[in-house]
Design a protein around this motif. Structure first.
Motif, PDB file in Angstrom:
ATOM      1  N   ASP A 153      -7.954  -1.421 -10.938  1.00  0.00           N
ATOM      2  CA  ASP A 153      -7.627  -0.193 -11.670  1.00  0.00           C
ATOM      3  C   ASP A 153      -6.369  -0.354 -12.511  1.00  0.00           C
ATOM      4  OD1 ASP A 153      -9.769   1.463 -10.624  1.00  0.00           O
ATOM      5  OD2 ASP A 153      -8.715   1.320  -8.708  1.00  0.00           O
ATOM      6  N   TRP A 155      -1.673  -2.654  -3.977  1.00  0.00           N
ATOM      7  CA  TRP A 155      -1.272  -3.641  -4.980  1.00  0.00           C
ATOM      8  C   TRP A 155      -1.323  -5.033  -4.377  1.00  0.00           C
ATOM      9  CZ3 TRP A 155      -0.685  -2.525  -9.969  1.00  0.00           C
ATOM     10  CH2 TRP A 155      -0.447  -1.199 -10.331  1.00  0.00           C
ATOM     11  N   ARG A 212       0.858  -1.183   0.000  1.00  0.00           N
ATOM     12  CA  ARG A 212       0.000   0.000   0.000  1.00  0.00           C
ATOM     13  C   ARG A 212       0.890   1.228   0.000  1.00  0.00           C
ATOM     14  NH1 ARG A 212      -4.384   1.939   4.498  1.00  0.00           N
ATOM     15  NH2 ARG A 212      -5.095   3.754   3.334  1.00  0.00           N
ATOM     16  N   VAL A 263      -2.663   3.657  -3.455  1.00  0.00           N
ATOM     17  CA  VAL A 263      -2.930   2.456  -4.259  1.00  0.00           C
ATOM     18  C   VAL A 263      -2.554   1.223  -3.442  1.00  0.00           C
ATOM     19  CG1 VAL A 263      -2.410   1.194  -6.384  1.00  0.00           C
ATOM     20  CG2 VAL A 263      -2.476   3.688  -6.423  1.00  0.00           C
ATOM     21  N   LYS A 281      -7.054   1.708  -6.588  1.00  0.00           N
ATOM     22  CA  LYS A 281      -6.968   3.053  -6.037  1.00  0.00           C
ATOM     23  C   LYS A 281      -7.876   3.159  -4.830  1.00  0.00           C
ATOM     24  CE  LYS A 281      -6.064   5.063 -10.543  1.00  0.00           C
ATOM     25  NZ  LYS A 281      -6.634   5.837 -11.654  1.00  0.00           N
ATOM     26  N   GLY A 341      -3.799  -3.580  -9.110  1.00  0.00           N
ATOM     27  CA  GLY A 341      -3.776  -2.384  -8.284  1.00  0.00           C
ATOM     28  C   GLY A 341      -5.178  -1.811  -8.095  1.00  0.00           C
TER      29      GLY A 341
END
Length: 130
Positions: free
Chosen positions: A108, A74, A68, A72, A126, A124
């Motif tokens: 995203d 991941w 993080r 974002v 957001k 990922g």
């Protein structure tokens, strides 16, 4: 913002998909992430299932890493197997092949990174929270 990261390894077993999903859910809870939680957990399930069914060689493990940073989150699922996953667009009667398509629809960002051994599937998300 401070970057957070957590990783865990899992054996090549169908039960590891559930365990990976739980690991991600627990980590999100500890980090105070509640938005998009269902999408994130569904995507890690799909990526982990792909690793178990297609990527992890017999007797090997796969890893799930959460990162993080900069708004974002991941999810990274890495295995040591050959080949490269392909996003399919299955027809309505297809019995399988929707996993990566679903991940690309919910996340995203999505990419496959080649590693020195194997590959990493990375999705990922957001976040609007801190």
């Amino acid at each position: 913002m401070v970057s957070l990261s957590r990783q865990q390894r899992f054996p090549r077993a169908r039960a590891s998909v559930r365990t990976a999903r739980q690991f991600v859910g627990d980590t999100l809870g500890e980090w105070g992430v509640s938005e998009r939680r269902d999408d994130i957990r569904l995507c890690v399930s799909e990526l982990a299932a792909n690793a178990v069914l297609h990527g992890v060689p017999e007797g090997r493990e796969f890893s799930v890493r959460l990162v993080r940073e900069d708004g974002v989150l991941w999810i990274e699922v890495r295995d040591s197997g050959p080949g490269r996953p392909t996003v399919l667009r299955p027809g309505p009667d297809a019995r399988h092949g929707r996993g990566l398509w679903l991940v690309t629809a919910l996340a995203d960002g999505f990419e496959i990174r080649d590693e020195s051994v194997g590959k990493t599937a990375r999705a990922g998300f957001k976040l609007t929270q801190g």
